[in-house]
Design an enzyme around this catalytic site. Structure first.
Site, mmCIF file in Angstrom:
data_model
loop_
_atom_site.group_PDB
_atom_site.id
_atom_site.type_symbol
_atom_site.label_atom_id
_atom_site.label_comp_id
_atom_site.label_asym_id
_atom_site.label_seq_id
_atom_site.Cartn_x
_atom_site.Cartn_y
_atom_site.Cartn_z
ATOM 1 N N ASP A 142 -1.147 1.439 -3.958
ATOM 2 C CA ASP A 142 -1.955 0.363 -4.544
ATOM 3 C C ASP A 142 -3.331 0.828 -4.993
ATOM 4 O O ASP A 142 -4.137 0.027 -5.460
ATOM 5 C CB ASP A 142 -2.083 -0.822 -3.586
ATOM 6 C CG ASP A 142 -2.976 -0.548 -2.387
ATOM 7 O OD1 ASP A 142 -3.032 0.626 -1.956
ATOM 8 O OD2 ASP A 142 -3.603 -1.490 -1.879
ATOM 9 N N ASP A 160 -2.701 6.290 -3.369
ATOM 10 C CA ASP A 160 -1.557 5.680 -2.701
ATOM 11 C C ASP A 160 -0.992 4.599 -3.613
ATOM 12 O O ASP A 160 -1.448 4.418 -4.745
ATOM 13 C CB ASP A 160 -1.934 5.136 -1.319
ATOM 14 C CG ASP A 160 -2.907 3.966 -1.382
ATOM 15 O OD1 ASP A 160 -3.588 3.805 -2.410
ATOM 16 O OD2 ASP A 160 -2.985 3.207 -0.399
ATOM 17 N N ASP A 200 -6.063 2.073 -3.481
ATOM 18 C CA ASP A 200 -7.339 1.958 -2.766
ATOM 19 C C ASP A 200 -7.609 3.173 -1.874
ATOM 20 O O ASP A 200 -8.677 3.291 -1.295
ATOM 21 C CB ASP A 200 -7.424 0.660 -1.962
ATOM 22 C CG ASP A 200 -6.359 0.535 -0.881
ATOM 23 O OD1 ASP A 200 -5.488 1.426 -0.770
ATOM 24 O OD2 ASP A 200 -6.378 -0.481 -0.153
ATOM 25 N N SER A 212 0.814 -1.210 0.000
ATOM 26 C CA SER A 212 0.000 0.000 0.000
ATOM 27 C C SER A 212 0.852 1.266 0.000
ATOM 28 O O SER A 212 1.600 1.524 -0.927
ATOM 29 C CB SER A 212 -0.951 -0.047 1.200
ATOM 30 O OG SER A 212 -1.905 0.973 1.146
#
Length: 450
Positions: free
Chosen positions: A245, A243, A247, A104
Protein backbone atom coordinates in the site's frame (compact mmCIF):
# COMPACT_ATOMS: atom_id res chain seq x y z
CA UNK A 1 -7.71 -0.08 22.75
CA UNK A 2 -9.24 -2.73 25.04
CA UNK A 3 -12.72 -1.32 24.34
CA UNK A 4 -12.41 -1.98 20.61
CA UNK A 5 -14.38 -4.70 18.91
CA UNK A 6 -13.16 -4.31 15.33
CA UNK A 7 -10.33 -1.78 15.15
CA UNK A 8 -6.76 -2.89 15.80
CA UNK A 9 -3.64 -0.73 16.00
CA UNK A 10 -3.89 0.04 12.28
CA UNK A 11 -7.53 -0.20 11.24
CA UNK A 12 -9.43 -3.43 10.60
CA UNK A 13 -7.70 -6.40 8.97
CA UNK A 14 -8.29 -10.08 8.39
CA UNK A 15 -9.01 -12.91 5.97
CA UNK A 16 -11.29 -12.04 3.05
CA UNK A 17 -14.75 -13.53 3.51
CA UNK A 18 -14.44 -13.96 7.25
CA UNK A 19 -16.20 -11.44 9.47
CA UNK A 20 -15.50 -8.57 9.62
CA UNK A 21 -13.61 -8.65 6.30
CA UNK A 22 -16.80 -9.40 4.40
CA UNK A 23 -19.05 -7.50 2.02
CA UNK A 24 -21.97 -7.33 4.45
CA UNK A 25 -19.78 -5.87 7.20
CA UNK A 26 -18.31 -3.31 4.80
CA UNK A 27 -21.80 -2.21 3.85
CA UNK A 28 -22.57 -1.66 7.55
CA UNK A 29 -19.21 0.03 8.09
CA UNK A 30 -19.78 2.46 5.22
CA UNK A 31 -23.16 3.44 6.63
CA UNK A 32 -21.65 3.82 10.12
CA UNK A 33 -18.85 6.11 8.90
CA UNK A 34 -21.28 8.22 6.91
CA UNK A 35 -23.67 8.52 9.86
CA UNK A 36 -20.94 9.54 12.32
CA UNK A 37 -19.57 12.17 9.91
CA UNK A 38 -23.05 13.54 9.16
CA UNK A 39 -23.76 14.25 12.84
CA UNK A 40 -21.56 17.33 12.84
CA UNK A 41 -22.49 18.72 9.42
CA UNK A 42 -25.47 20.41 7.83
CA UNK A 43 -24.35 19.51 4.31
CA UNK A 44 -23.40 16.07 3.00
CA UNK A 45 -19.98 14.84 4.15
CA UNK A 46 -17.50 13.81 1.46
CA UNK A 47 -15.46 10.62 1.79
CA UNK A 48 -12.67 9.42 -0.50
CA UNK A 49 -12.01 5.71 -1.07
CA UNK A 50 -8.69 4.36 -2.33
CA UNK A 51 -7.47 0.78 -2.52
CA UNK A 52 -4.47 -1.36 -3.33
CA UNK A 53 -4.44 -3.92 -6.12
CA UNK A 54 -5.83 -7.07 -4.48
CA UNK A 55 -8.86 -8.63 -6.16
CA UNK A 56 -11.18 -8.22 -3.18
CA UNK A 57 -10.79 -4.44 -3.30
CA UNK A 58 -13.49 -4.19 -5.96
CA UNK A 59 -16.02 -5.93 -3.72
CA UNK A 60 -15.24 -3.88 -0.64
CA UNK A 61 -15.11 -0.61 -2.57
CA UNK A 62 -18.64 -1.22 -3.84
CA UNK A 63 -19.95 -2.19 -0.41
CA UNK A 64 -18.42 0.82 1.33
CA UNK A 65 -19.70 3.11 -1.41
CA UNK A 66 -23.25 1.79 -1.01
CA UNK A 67 -23.18 2.17 2.76
CA UNK A 68 -21.81 5.70 2.63
CA UNK A 69 -24.33 6.81 0.03
CA UNK A 70 -27.15 5.25 2.08
CA UNK A 71 -26.04 7.38 5.03
CA UNK A 72 -26.11 10.54 2.92
CA UNK A 73 -22.38 10.91 2.22
CA UNK A 74 -20.82 11.81 -1.13
CA UNK A 75 -18.07 9.45 -2.29
CA UNK A 76 -14.97 10.06 -4.39
CA UNK A 77 -13.48 6.86 -5.84
CA UNK A 78 -9.71 7.11 -6.28
CA UNK A 79 -8.98 3.61 -7.59
CA UNK A 80 -5.59 1.98 -6.82
CA UNK A 81 -3.65 4.54 -4.80
CA UNK A 82 -1.01 4.39 -2.05
CA UNK A 83 -2.27 4.81 1.50
CA UNK A 84 -0.40 8.14 1.95
CA UNK A 85 -1.93 9.39 -1.30
CA UNK A 86 -5.37 8.93 0.20
CA UNK A 87 -4.24 10.87 3.26
CA UNK A 88 -2.97 13.71 1.09
CA UNK A 89 -5.99 13.81 -1.23
CA UNK A 90 -8.39 13.73 1.71
CA UNK A 91 -6.76 16.89 2.97
CA UNK A 92 -6.26 18.66 -0.37
CA UNK A 93 -9.74 17.89 -1.71
CA UNK A 94 -11.34 19.05 1.56
CA UNK A 95 -12.98 15.69 2.25
CA UNK A 96 -14.16 14.82 5.75
CA UNK A 97 -12.54 11.37 5.73
CA UNK A 98 -10.48 9.03 3.59
CA UNK A 99 -10.78 5.25 3.49
CA UNK A 100 -8.06 2.88 2.30
CA UNK A 101 -8.89 -0.71 1.37
CA UNK A 102 -5.63 -2.56 1.95
CA UNK A 103 -3.90 -5.20 4.03
CA UNK A 104 -0.54 -3.50 3.47
CA UNK A 105 2.25 -6.10 3.25
CA UNK A 106 -0.06 -9.13 3.66
CA UNK A 107 -0.88 -11.57 0.80
CA UNK A 108 -3.89 -11.16 -1.48
CA UNK A 109 -6.23 -13.34 0.59
CA UNK A 110 -6.14 -10.77 3.40
CA UNK A 111 -7.61 -7.30 3.28
CA UNK A 112 -8.38 -4.46 5.61
CA UNK A 113 -9.61 -0.93 6.11
CA UNK A 114 -7.72 2.17 7.25
CA UNK A 115 -9.16 5.62 7.85
CA UNK A 116 -7.89 9.18 7.66
CA UNK A 117 -9.42 12.30 9.14
CA UNK A 118 -10.01 15.56 7.28
CA UNK A 119 -6.46 16.71 8.06
CA UNK A 120 -4.91 13.56 6.60
CA UNK A 121 -4.08 11.86 9.90
CA UNK A 122 -5.29 8.66 11.52
CA UNK A 123 -8.72 8.91 13.12
CA UNK A 124 -8.84 9.67 16.82
CA UNK A 125 -9.73 6.91 19.26
CA UNK A 126 -13.00 8.71 20.00
CA UNK A 127 -14.11 8.71 16.36
CA UNK A 128 -13.13 5.06 15.89
CA UNK A 129 -15.17 4.09 18.95
CA UNK A 130 -18.15 6.09 17.68
CA UNK A 131 -17.94 4.23 14.35
CA UNK A 132 -17.78 0.89 16.14
CA UNK A 133 -20.91 1.71 18.12
CA UNK A 134 -22.73 2.78 14.96
CA UNK A 135 -21.72 -0.38 13.08
CA UNK A 136 -23.78 -2.48 15.48
CA UNK A 137 -26.86 -0.25 15.10
CA UNK A 138 -29.68 -1.05 12.71
CA UNK A 139 -29.06 -0.24 9.04
CA UNK A 140 -31.11 2.85 8.20
CA UNK A 141 -31.13 4.54 4.79
CA UNK A 142 -31.69 8.29 4.70
CA UNK A 143 -34.55 9.76 2.70
CA UNK A 144 -34.09 9.60 -1.07
CA UNK A 145 -33.50 13.34 -1.43
CA UNK A 146 -30.65 13.11 1.10
CA UNK A 147 -28.78 10.19 -0.51
CA UNK A 148 -25.15 10.79 -1.40
CA UNK A 149 -23.55 10.66 -4.82
CA UNK A 150 -20.44 8.82 -6.02
CA UNK A 151 -17.95 9.75 -8.75
CA UNK A 152 -14.55 8.66 -10.01
CA UNK A 153 -11.60 11.00 -9.40
CA UNK A 154 -9.84 10.56 -12.74
CA UNK A 155 -6.80 12.72 -12.01
CA UNK A 156 -5.92 11.22 -8.62
CA UNK A 157 -2.56 9.81 -9.78
CA UNK A 158 -1.45 13.11 -11.29
CA UNK A 159 -2.56 15.09 -8.24
CA UNK A 160 -0.54 12.88 -5.90
CA UNK A 161 2.51 12.73 -8.18
CA UNK A 162 2.69 16.53 -8.26
CA UNK A 163 2.43 16.65 -4.48
CA UNK A 164 5.31 14.19 -4.07
CA UNK A 165 7.54 16.36 -6.25
CA UNK A 166 6.75 19.43 -4.14
CA UNK A 167 8.25 17.75 -1.06
CA UNK A 168 11.77 18.30 -2.41
CA UNK A 169 13.48 21.52 -3.48
CA UNK A 170 12.28 23.03 -6.74
CA UNK A 171 15.73 22.65 -8.33
CA UNK A 172 16.19 19.06 -7.09
CA UNK A 173 17.00 16.63 -9.89
CA UNK A 174 17.67 12.92 -10.19
CA UNK A 175 19.41 13.25 -13.57
CA UNK A 176 22.33 10.83 -13.86
CA UNK A 177 20.92 8.36 -11.31
CA UNK A 178 19.75 4.85 -12.14
CA UNK A 179 17.08 3.65 -9.73
CA UNK A 180 15.32 0.31 -9.42
CA UNK A 181 11.80 0.63 -7.99
CA UNK A 182 10.03 -2.43 -6.55
CA UNK A 183 6.33 -1.61 -6.39
CA UNK A 184 5.30 -4.94 -4.80
CA UNK A 185 2.63 -5.37 -7.50
CA UNK A 186 0.74 -2.97 -5.26
CA UNK A 187 -0.66 0.51 -5.00
CA UNK A 188 2.48 2.39 -6.09
CA UNK A 189 2.77 0.62 -9.46
CA UNK A 190 1.45 3.61 -11.44
CA UNK A 191 2.59 6.62 -9.49
CA UNK A 192 6.08 5.74 -8.19
CA UNK A 193 7.77 5.22 -11.59
CA UNK A 194 6.06 8.40 -12.81
CA UNK A 195 7.39 10.53 -9.93
CA UNK A 196 11.02 9.39 -10.08
CA UNK A 197 11.16 9.48 -13.89
CA UNK A 198 9.70 12.99 -14.01
CA UNK A 199 12.45 14.10 -11.61
CA UNK A 200 15.00 12.87 -14.12
CA UNK A 201 16.05 9.41 -12.94
CA UNK A 202 16.53 6.41 -15.17
CA UNK A 203 13.88 4.13 -13.70
CA UNK A 204 13.80 0.35 -13.85
CA UNK A 205 10.53 -0.91 -12.36
CA UNK A 206 9.88 -4.38 -10.99
CA UNK A 207 6.79 -5.60 -9.16
CA UNK A 208 4.76 -3.23 -11.36
CA UNK A 209 2.34 -5.69 -13.01
CA UNK A 210 -0.45 -6.42 -10.52
CA UNK A 211 -3.04 -9.07 -11.41
CA UNK A 212 -5.14 -8.96 -8.25
CA UNK A 213 -3.39 -11.95 -6.70
CA UNK A 214 0.36 -11.27 -6.81
CA UNK A 215 0.54 -8.30 -4.42
CA UNK A 216 3.60 -8.67 -2.15
CA UNK A 217 4.37 -12.11 -3.65
CA UNK A 218 8.17 -12.46 -3.61
CA UNK A 219 8.54 -8.70 -4.13
CA UNK A 220 8.29 -5.49 -2.16
CA UNK A 221 9.74 -4.32 1.14
CA UNK A 222 8.99 -7.61 2.89
CA UNK A 223 10.70 -9.69 0.15
CA UNK A 224 13.66 -7.50 -0.88
CA UNK A 225 15.74 -10.26 -2.50
CA UNK A 226 14.31 -9.49 -5.96
CA UNK A 227 15.29 -5.83 -5.58
CA UNK A 228 18.77 -6.71 -4.34
CA UNK A 229 19.33 -8.89 -7.39
CA UNK A 230 17.95 -6.24 -9.76
CA UNK A 231 20.16 -3.48 -8.33
CA UNK A 232 23.27 -5.58 -8.91
CA UNK A 233 22.13 -6.81 -12.33
CA UNK A 234 21.48 -3.29 -13.61
CA UNK A 235 24.36 -1.56 -11.83
CA UNK A 236 21.87 0.81 -10.22
CA UNK A 237 22.75 3.59 -7.79
CA UNK A 238 19.93 2.70 -5.42
CA UNK A 239 17.00 0.34 -5.08
CA UNK A 240 13.69 1.39 -3.51
CA UNK A 241 11.15 -1.16 -2.29
CA UNK A 242 7.61 -0.25 -1.30
CA UNK A 243 5.06 -2.48 0.37
CA UNK A 244 1.63 -3.26 -1.04
CA UNK A 245 0.00 0.00 0.00
CA UNK A 246 3.02 2.28 -0.30
CA UNK A 247 3.40 3.55 3.24
CA UNK A 248 6.58 1.54 3.91
CA UNK A 249 9.94 1.77 2.16
CA UNK A 250 13.22 -0.10 2.37
CA UNK A 251 16.36 0.68 0.37
CA UNK A 252 19.12 -1.31 -1.28
CA UNK A 253 22.50 0.35 -1.80
CA UNK A 254 24.59 -0.05 -4.96
CA UNK A 255 26.41 -3.03 -3.41
CA UNK A 256 23.10 -4.89 -2.96
CA UNK A 257 22.98 -4.41 0.82
CA UNK A 258 19.55 -3.94 2.39
CA UNK A 259 18.73 -0.87 4.48
CA UNK A 260 15.68 -0.77 6.76
CA UNK A 261 13.82 2.00 8.54
CA UNK A 262 16.56 2.43 11.15
CA UNK A 263 19.11 3.14 8.40
CA UNK A 264 16.74 5.63 6.78
CA UNK A 265 16.11 7.43 10.07
CA UNK A 266 19.84 7.69 10.69
CA UNK A 267 20.68 9.09 7.24
CA UNK A 268 17.86 11.63 7.42
CA UNK A 269 18.60 12.64 11.02
CA UNK A 270 22.31 13.08 10.24
CA UNK A 271 21.57 15.27 7.21
CA UNK A 272 18.79 17.32 8.75
CA UNK A 273 20.75 17.85 11.97
CA UNK A 274 23.78 19.08 10.01
CA UNK A 275 21.63 21.62 8.18
CA UNK A 276 19.57 22.78 11.18
CA UNK A 277 16.36 21.21 9.91
CA UNK A 278 15.90 18.56 12.61
CA UNK A 279 13.43 19.86 15.15
CA UNK A 280 12.88 17.89 18.34
CA UNK A 281 14.01 14.32 18.96
CA UNK A 282 13.89 11.41 16.53
CA UNK A 283 11.08 9.02 17.47
CA UNK A 284 11.56 5.29 16.96
CA UNK A 285 9.75 2.36 18.52
CA UNK A 286 10.41 -0.37 21.03
CA UNK A 287 11.81 -2.38 18.10
CA UNK A 288 14.30 0.24 16.84
CA UNK A 289 17.81 -1.17 17.00
CA UNK A 290 19.91 -0.21 20.01
CA UNK A 291 22.65 0.78 17.57
CA UNK A 292 20.42 3.57 16.23
CA UNK A 293 20.12 5.02 19.72
CA UNK A 294 23.91 4.97 20.12
CA UNK A 295 24.56 6.44 16.64
CA UNK A 296 22.11 9.29 17.19
CA UNK A 297 23.65 9.98 20.59
CA UNK A 298 27.00 10.50 18.80
CA UNK A 299 25.25 13.28 16.86
CA UNK A 300 23.78 14.67 20.10
CA UNK A 301 20.31 13.75 18.81
CA UNK A 302 17.98 12.06 21.33
CA UNK A 303 15.91 9.01 20.39
CA UNK A 304 12.50 8.54 22.00
CA UNK A 305 10.85 5.11 21.77
CA UNK A 306 7.12 4.81 21.14
CA UNK A 307 4.96 1.72 21.17
CA UNK A 308 4.97 -0.21 17.90
CA UNK A 309 2.61 1.35 15.38
CA UNK A 310 2.94 4.54 13.36
CA UNK A 311 0.01 6.13 15.20
CA UNK A 312 2.07 5.96 18.41
CA UNK A 313 5.16 7.34 16.68
CA UNK A 314 2.98 10.20 15.51
CA UNK A 315 1.71 10.84 19.03
CA UNK A 316 5.26 11.13 20.39
CA UNK A 317 6.33 13.40 17.54
CA UNK A 318 3.40 15.71 18.23
CA UNK A 319 4.06 15.67 21.97
CA UNK A 320 7.77 16.50 21.57
CA UNK A 321 7.37 18.79 18.53
CA UNK A 322 9.52 16.53 16.39
CA UNK A 323 9.51 16.12 12.62
CA UNK A 324 11.23 12.76 12.04
CA UNK A 325 10.24 9.32 13.25
CA UNK A 326 9.48 5.83 12.11
CA UNK A 327 9.68 2.11 12.45
CA UNK A 328 12.30 -0.45 11.51
CA UNK A 329 9.77 -1.91 9.06
CA UNK A 330 10.05 1.24 6.95
CA UNK A 331 7.14 3.41 8.09
CA UNK A 332 8.93 6.78 8.02
CA UNK A 333 7.20 9.96 9.18
CA UNK A 334 8.59 13.21 7.78
CA UNK A 335 6.17 15.67 9.32
CA UNK A 336 7.80 18.65 7.66
CA UNK A 337 6.40 17.35 4.36
CA UNK A 338 3.70 14.71 5.01
CA UNK A 339 1.06 13.90 7.62
CA UNK A 340 1.55 10.14 7.57
CA UNK A 341 4.12 7.50 6.65
CA UNK A 342 4.84 7.82 2.93
CA UNK A 343 7.26 5.52 1.11
CA UNK A 344 7.72 7.75 -1.93
CA UNK A 345 8.18 10.94 0.11
CA UNK A 346 10.67 9.24 2.46
CA UNK A 347 12.70 7.89 -0.47
CA UNK A 348 12.80 11.35 -2.05
CA UNK A 349 13.93 12.83 1.26
CA UNK A 350 16.83 10.38 1.38
CA UNK A 351 17.82 11.14 -2.21
CA UNK A 352 17.69 14.85 -1.46
CA UNK A 353 19.91 14.36 1.58
CA UNK A 354 22.43 12.40 -0.51
CA UNK A 355 22.42 15.08 -3.20
CA UNK A 356 23.08 17.73 -0.57
CA UNK A 357 26.04 15.85 0.91
CA UNK A 358 27.36 14.39 -2.32
CA UNK A 359 27.52 10.98 -0.65
CA UNK A 360 26.54 7.56 -1.82
CA UNK A 361 23.91 5.88 0.39
CA UNK A 362 26.34 3.17 1.47
CA UNK A 363 28.71 5.86 2.75
CA UNK A 364 25.97 7.96 4.36
CA UNK A 365 24.86 5.14 6.64
CA UNK A 366 28.31 3.98 7.76
CA UNK A 367 27.95 5.76 11.09
CA UNK A 368 25.17 3.37 12.12
CA UNK A 369 26.49 0.13 13.55
CA UNK A 370 23.56 -2.12 14.40
CA UNK A 371 23.60 -4.39 17.40
CA UNK A 372 22.90 -8.11 16.91
CA UNK A 373 19.19 -8.56 17.42
CA UNK A 374 17.17 -11.74 17.89
CA UNK A 375 13.39 -11.70 17.56
CA UNK A 376 11.40 -14.82 18.45
CA UNK A 377 7.63 -15.32 18.28
CA UNK A 378 5.98 -17.41 20.96
CA UNK A 379 2.61 -18.55 19.66
CA UNK A 380 0.18 -20.05 22.17
CA UNK A 381 -3.40 -19.51 23.29
CA UNK A 382 -2.27 -18.09 26.63
CA UNK A 383 0.71 -16.14 25.27
CA UNK A 384 -0.60 -12.69 26.16
CA UNK A 385 -1.68 -13.74 29.65
CA UNK A 386 1.76 -15.21 30.34
CA UNK A 387 3.28 -11.70 30.51
CA UNK A 388 1.53 -11.13 33.82
CA UNK A 389 2.99 -14.29 35.44
CA UNK A 390 5.67 -14.04 38.13
CA UNK A 391 7.75 -16.60 36.24
CA UNK A 392 7.98 -14.42 33.12
CA UNK A 393 8.48 -11.22 35.10
CA UNK A 394 11.43 -12.78 36.95
CA UNK A 395 12.99 -14.12 33.74
CA UNK A 396 12.63 -10.68 32.11
CA UNK A 397 14.25 -8.97 35.10
CA UNK A 398 17.18 -11.38 34.91
CA UNK A 399 17.81 -10.64 31.21
CA UNK A 400 17.58 -6.91 31.91
CA UNK A 401 20.16 -7.33 34.68
CA UNK A 402 22.56 -9.21 32.41
CA UNK A 403 22.27 -6.65 29.60
CA UNK A 404 22.19 -3.51 31.74
CA UNK A 405 24.02 -0.69 29.95
CA UNK A 406 25.01 -2.78 26.94
CA UNK A 407 21.80 -4.07 25.41
CA UNK A 408 18.03 -4.25 25.48
CA UNK A 409 15.15 -6.68 25.88
CA UNK A 410 11.50 -6.22 24.86
CA UNK A 411 8.54 -8.51 25.49
CA UNK A 412 5.53 -7.45 23.45
CA UNK A 413 2.15 -9.06 22.92
CA UNK A 414 0.80 -8.91 19.37
CA UNK A 415 -2.25 -6.73 18.94
CA UNK A 416 -3.82 -9.07 16.39
CA UNK A 417 -2.55 -12.61 17.07
CA UNK A 418 -2.17 -14.95 20.09
CA UNK A 419 1.57 -14.52 20.31
CA UNK A 420 4.30 -12.73 22.23
CA UNK A 421 7.32 -11.24 20.47
CA UNK A 422 10.61 -11.65 22.29
CA UNK A 423 13.35 -9.23 21.22
CA UNK A 424 16.87 -9.18 22.66
CA UNK A 425 19.75 -6.94 21.53
CA UNK A 426 23.37 -6.73 22.60
CA UNK A 427 26.95 -6.61 21.38
CA UNK A 428 27.55 -10.37 21.77
CA UNK A 429 25.49 -12.28 19.18
CA UNK A 430 25.86 -15.66 20.89
CA UNK A 431 24.79 -14.25 24.24
CA UNK A 432 21.81 -12.47 22.66
CA UNK A 433 20.65 -15.72 21.00
CA UNK A 434 20.97 -17.67 24.24
CA UNK A 435 19.10 -15.06 26.30
CA UNK A 436 16.30 -14.78 23.74
CA UNK A 437 15.79 -18.55 23.52
CA UNK A 438 15.75 -18.91 27.30
CA UNK A 439 13.24 -16.10 27.74
CA UNK A 440 11.04 -17.41 24.92
CA UNK A 441 11.01 -20.86 26.53
CA UNK A 442 9.87 -19.32 29.82
CA UNK A 443 7.06 -17.43 28.06
CA UNK A 444 5.94 -20.60 26.24
CA UNK A 445 5.94 -22.64 29.45
CA UNK A 446 3.92 -20.01 31.31
CA UNK A 447 1.51 -19.66 28.38
CA UNK A 448 0.81 -23.38 28.22
CA UNK A 449 -0.08 -23.43 31.92
CA UNK A 450 -2.28 -20.32 31.87
Amino acid sequence: MNQRKYFGTDGIRGLVGQWPISADFMLQLGRAVGSVLARERKDRPKVLIGKDTRISGYMFESALEAGLVAAGADVGLLGPMPTPAVAYLTRSMRAQAGIVISASHNPHHDNGIKFFSANGEKLSDEVELAIEQEVDAAFVTVASERLGKARRIDDAVSRYAEYCKTTVAEDFSLHGLKLVLDCAHGATYQVAPKVFAELGAEVIAIGDKPDGFNINRDVGSTHPQALQQAVLAHGADLGIAFDGDGDRVQLVDRHGALADGDDILYVLARSWHAHGALNGPVVGTLMSNYGLQLALAELDVPLIRANVGDRYVMQQLRQHEGVLGGETSGHILCLDRATTGDGIVAALAVLEALARSGEDFAVARQGLQKMPQVMLNVRAVGARRSLASDEVKQALAEVERVLHGRGRVVLRASGTEPLVRVTVEGADAAEVQQLAEKLAATVKSAAERS
